[in-house]
Scaffold this motif. Structure first.
Motif, PDB file in Angstrom:
ATOM      1  N   SER A  56      86.140 -48.659 -40.396  1.00 66.21           N
ATOM      2  CA  SER A  56      86.841 -47.821 -39.688  1.00 66.21           C
ATOM      3  C   SER A  56      87.682 -47.063 -40.292  1.00 66.21           C
ATOM      4  O   SER A  56      87.969 -45.683 -39.843  1.00 66.21           O
ATOM      5  CB  SER A  56      87.919 -47.227 -37.945  1.00 66.21           C
ATOM      6  N   HIS A  57      87.883 -47.575 -41.404  1.00 67.34           N
ATOM      7  CA  HIS A  57      89.014 -46.955 -42.270  1.00 67.34           C
ATOM      8  C   HIS A  57      90.336 -46.385 -42.027  1.00 67.34           C
ATOM      9  O   HIS A  57      90.951 -45.359 -42.899  1.00 67.34           O
ATOM     10  CB  HIS A  57      88.195 -46.130 -43.466  1.00 67.34           C
ATOM     11  N   THR A  58      91.220 -46.741 -41.009  1.00 64.43           N
ATOM     12  CA  THR A  58      91.704 -46.358 -40.168  1.00 64.43           C
ATOM     13  C   THR A  58      91.609 -45.077 -39.896  1.00 64.43           C
ATOM     14  O   THR A  58      92.916 -44.755 -40.397  1.00 64.43           O
ATOM     15  CB  THR A  58      93.311 -47.098 -41.288  1.00 64.43           C
ATOM     16  N   GLU A  59      90.799 -44.837 -39.370  1.00 67.63           N
ATOM     17  CA  GLU A  59      90.598 -43.293 -39.009  1.00 67.63           C
ATOM     18  C   GLU A  59      90.457 -42.998 -37.840  1.00 67.63           C
ATOM     19  O   GLU A  59      89.605 -43.773 -37.119  1.00 67.63           O
ATOM     20  CB  GLU A  59      89.696 -42.310 -40.300  1.00 67.63           C
ATOM     21  N   LEU A  60      91.442 -41.977 -37.218  1.00 66.81           N
ATOM     22  CA  LEU A  60      91.184 -42.090 -35.209  1.00 66.81           C
ATOM     23  C   LEU A  60      89.650 -41.174 -35.167  1.00 66.81           C
ATOM     24  O   LEU A  60      88.884 -41.658 -34.510  1.00 66.81           O
ATOM     25  CB  LEU A  60      91.552 -41.367 -34.740  1.00 66.81           C
ATOM     26  N   SER A  61      89.375 -40.611 -36.560  1.00 67.39           N
ATOM     27  CA  SER A  61      88.045 -39.143 -36.771  1.00 67.39           C
ATOM     28  C   SER A  61      86.672 -40.715 -36.151  1.00 67.39           C
ATOM     29  O   SER A  61      85.298 -40.175 -35.971  1.00 67.39           O
ATOM     30  CB  SER A  61      87.997 -38.306 -37.442  1.00 67.39           C
ATOM     31  N   ALA A  62      87.196 -41.948 -37.015  1.00 70.36           N
ATOM     32  CA  ALA A  62      85.682 -42.720 -37.425  1.00 70.36           C
ATOM     33  C   ALA A  62      85.478 -43.666 -35.958  1.00 70.36           C
ATOM     34  O   ALA A  62      84.445 -44.557 -35.163  1.00 70.36           O
ATOM     35  CB  ALA A  62      86.114 -43.496 -38.358  1.00 70.36           C
ATOM     36  N   MET A  63      86.563 -43.770 -35.601  1.00 69.42           N
ATOM     37  CA  MET A  63      86.428 -44.738 -33.835  1.00 69.42           C
ATOM     38  C   MET A  63      85.364 -44.114 -33.326  1.00 69.42           C
ATOM     39  O   MET A  63      84.344 -45.109 -32.817  1.00 69.42           O
ATOM     40  CB  MET A  63      87.976 -44.605 -33.177  1.00 69.42           C
ATOM     41  N   ARG A  64      85.694 -42.594 -32.713  1.00 67.44           N
ATOM     42  CA  ARG A  64      84.152 -41.762 -31.840  1.00 67.44           C
ATOM     43  C   ARG A  64      83.000 -42.371 -32.409  1.00 67.44           C
ATOM     44  O   ARG A  64      82.143 -42.944 -32.124  1.00 67.44           O
ATOM     45  CB  ARG A  64      84.827 -40.456 -31.191  1.00 67.44           C
ATOM     46  N   ASN A  65      82.807 -42.361 -33.977  1.00 66.09           N
ATOM     47  CA  ASN A  65      81.292 -42.441 -34.041  1.00 66.09           C
ATOM     48  C   ASN A  65      81.121 -43.825 -34.426  1.00 66.09           C
ATOM     49  O   ASN A  65      79.765 -44.055 -34.515  1.00 66.09           O
ATOM     50  CB  ASN A  65      81.599 -41.157 -35.728  1.00 66.09           C
ATOM     51  N   GLY A  66      82.011 -44.273 -34.809  1.00 65.69           N
ATOM     52  CA  GLY A  66      81.882 -45.845 -34.880  1.00 65.69           C
ATOM     53  C   GLY A  66      81.114 -46.360 -33.590  1.00 65.69           C
ATOM     54  O   GLY A  66      80.148 -47.496 -33.172  1.00 65.69           O
ATOM     55  N   ALA A  67      82.155 -46.147 -32.517  1.00 66.84           N
ATOM     56  CA  ALA A  67      81.400 -46.456 -30.997  1.00 66.84           C
ATOM     57  C   ALA A  67      80.107 -46.463 -30.917  1.00 66.84           C
ATOM     58  O   ALA A  67      79.403 -46.874 -30.707  1.00 66.84           O
ATOM     59  CB  ALA A  67      82.707 -45.965 -29.912  1.00 66.84           C
ATOM     60  N   GLU A  68      80.008 -45.049 -30.784  1.00 69.56           N
ATOM     61  CA  GLU A  68      78.264 -44.513 -30.427  1.00 69.56           C
ATOM     62  C   GLU A  68      77.543 -44.757 -31.132  1.00 69.56           C
ATOM     63  O   GLU A  68      76.293 -45.148 -31.243  1.00 69.56           O
ATOM     64  CB  GLU A  68      78.690 -42.657 -31.263  1.00 69.56           C
ATOM     65  N   HIS A  69      77.355 -45.098 -32.977  1.00 71.49           N
ATOM     66  CA  HIS A  69      77.011 -45.159 -33.638  1.00 71.49           C
ATOM     67  C   HIS A  69      76.298 -47.381 -33.504  1.00 71.49           C
ATOM     68  O   HIS A  69      75.480 -47.652 -33.393  1.00 71.49           O
ATOM     69  CB  HIS A  69      77.730 -45.992 -35.276  1.00 71.49           C
ATOM     70  N   LEU A  70      77.252 -48.287 -32.994  1.00 70.97           N
ATOM     71  CA  LEU A  70      77.434 -49.702 -32.738  1.00 70.97           C
ATOM     72  C   LEU A  70      76.908 -49.508 -31.259  1.00 70.97           C
ATOM     73  O   LEU A  70      75.855 -50.448 -31.554  1.00 70.97           O
ATOM     74  CB  LEU A  70      78.700 -50.015 -32.494  1.00 70.97           C
ATOM     75  N   LEU A  71      76.698 -48.689 -30.109  1.00 74.65           N
ATOM     76  CA  LEU A  71      75.735 -49.093 -29.013  1.00 74.65           C
ATOM     77  C   LEU A  71      74.363 -48.692 -29.376  1.00 74.65           C
ATOM     78  O   LEU A  71      74.045 -49.309 -28.560  1.00 74.65           O
ATOM     79  CB  LEU A  71      76.487 -48.036 -28.386  1.00 74.65           C
ATOM     80  N   LEU A  72      74.157 -47.488 -30.897  1.00 76.40           N
ATOM     81  CA  LEU A  72      72.377 -47.484 -30.339  1.00 76.40           C
ATOM     82  C   LEU A  72      72.073 -48.941 -30.965  1.00 76.40           C
ATOM     83  O   LEU A  72      71.344 -49.291 -31.108  1.00 76.40           O
ATOM     84  CB  LEU A  72      72.691 -46.582 -31.504  1.00 76.40           C
TER      85      LEU A  72
END
Length: 428
Positions: free
Chosen positions: A118-134
């Protein structure tokens, strides 16, 4: 739930970690105005002190997995200031997964870990969740910070994903407010505040000054709760002071307040990055010798040499990492040994053991459910009643999804060392 593919050889030894860089400049918590990210700790020669562990070897995305693979995702920081909490727990989780695969896997199936930094970035959290769901994950290990977890949990809502935060301490993890399949293996701030009150009361002190290092939202929450609970128990808080490294002028009122009020004790909630040199050392240098009682965010002994005459100092911890006074739990000592073997250095504090316990809890719940189906595993987790884990018993329930009554370690300073003293138990 992994993608179909060919079983790779020596699967038990594989470390499958996908690090995806999804960063938005200036979108971290610091930009939200709630926390200041401190600079890295450096030694006297200006070299960084190892506060985190090497990231496991990355495997490129798209590596084929057997169709019976159990996929555990991890949306945790290995860079940025949250890495000091997230990364050690992630390493401990990976170690437990490796041992699991060496023993034949879970439910006879191999287990892999896919990690999104997540790089301690709020913006990365949504993207990360979407990616891992895939990736078709069966379990998601979530970052320790509830503020950062929120965007990811919004994405996960309705997906049916089981979530365990190894180290989420905010009280919102407790009641299911974040979701009925969202759990935390950490001690909530309300429980830690109660334990901090008990440490002060056990010494017979009825007055305290509270000092908060505002570079940590957890530290803020613990000491604010301490103030309420200490006064509710009959104690008196004679002053509450807040410090920000961006405003060194705040130190003067802290020192003058301590000198003027002469409290019996000091409750301190701070970070190892800021607290020792910017707050504690000036306090002791000013001749203020009252006993200090600190939250677990100060756990670790590498900072003690930076506070000459640290004196009477007691802090809470999840596990004793101190070689001079080993942890009383053989299971904890084994986790610490595995961490040392994996990283080449000892753990900087005891919180990392929650990463091991998060995987251990998932293993036991899945085995009892006989499946990795999220609702079935969550139901088994809610049946934990005094379930013995490495760092102590775990109890969940219909309205209890964090570990609210597990004992914590009491660490005392015997300069220049910190040592395990005893267990502190929350009142029922």
């Amino acid at each position: 739930m992994g993608a179909p593919g060919i079983r790779p050889p020596a699967l038990a030894a594989l470390v499958l970690v996908v690090v995806v860089l999804a960063v938005c400049s200036g979108c971290g918590l610091f930009s939200q105005g709630t926390v200041v990210s401190p600079a890295p700790i450096i030694d006297d020669q200006g070299q960084p002190i190892a506060e985190s562990s090497p990231v496991p070897i990355a495997t490129p995305d798209g590596v084929p997995l057997p169709d019976d693979t159990i996929v555990i995702g991890a949306l945790m920081a290995t860079t940025g200031f949250l890495a000091v909490y997230d990364e050690p727990a992630l390493v401990a989780a990976q170690n437990r997964i490796d041992a699991l695969n060496e023993a034949g896997g879970l439910l006879g199936r191999p287990v892999v870990l896919r990690h999104f930094d997540s790089h301690t970035e709020l913006s990365a959290m949504r993207n990360g969740a979407e990616h891992l769901l895939l990736d078709g994950i069966d379990l998601l290990l979530m970052t320790c910070d509830a503020v950062y977890a929120a965007p990811a949990l919004e994405v996960l809502e309705g997906s049916g994903t089981l979530v365990i935060s190894p180290c989420g301490t905010d009280d919102v993890w407790i009641t299911g407010e974040l979701g009925q399949r969202v759990f935390s293996m950490a001690t909530p701030v309300s429980t830690e505040a109660e334990l901090l009150v008990s440490l002060v009361a056990d010494r017979g002190f009825t007055t305290a000054v509270v000092i908060i290092d505002q570079t940590s939202t957890e530290a803020v929450a613990v000491c604010e709760a301490f103030e309420r609970k200490f006064e509710a128990s009959g104690g008196r808080v004679s002053g509450l002071y807040r410090y920000q490294p961006t405003d060194p002028g705040l130190l003067g009122p802290i020192l003058s307040g301590l000198i003027d009020t002469v409290p019996e004790s000091i409750a301190f909630c701070g970070t190892r990055l800021v607290g020792p040199e910017e707050i504690l050392a000036p306090i002791r240098a000013a001749g203020i010798v009252q006993p200090i009682f600190a939250s677990s965010t100060m756990d670790g002994d590498h900072w003690i040499g930076k506070v000459p005459g640290v004196g009477d100092f007691t802090m809470l911890s999840y596990a004793s990492v101190y070689s001079g006074a080993p942890d009383p739990s053989p299971a904890v000592r084994l986790v610490l040994d595995d961490y040392l073997a994996a990283t080449g250095h000892r753990a900087s504090d005891g919180r990392m053991v929650t990463g091991h316990d998060a995987i251990e809890a998932y293993i036991r719940a899945a085995e009892r459910a006989g499946t990795t189906e999220p609702d079935a595993v969550a139901e088994q987790l809610r049946r934990f009643d005094g379930e013995e884990m490495a760092i102590g018993p775990v109890t969940f329930g219909p309205d209890l999804q964090a570990v609210a009554d597990r004992p914590m370690r009491v660490i005392t300073v015997e300069e220049p060392y910190a040592r395990f003293s005893r267990l502190a138990v929350a009142e029922p």
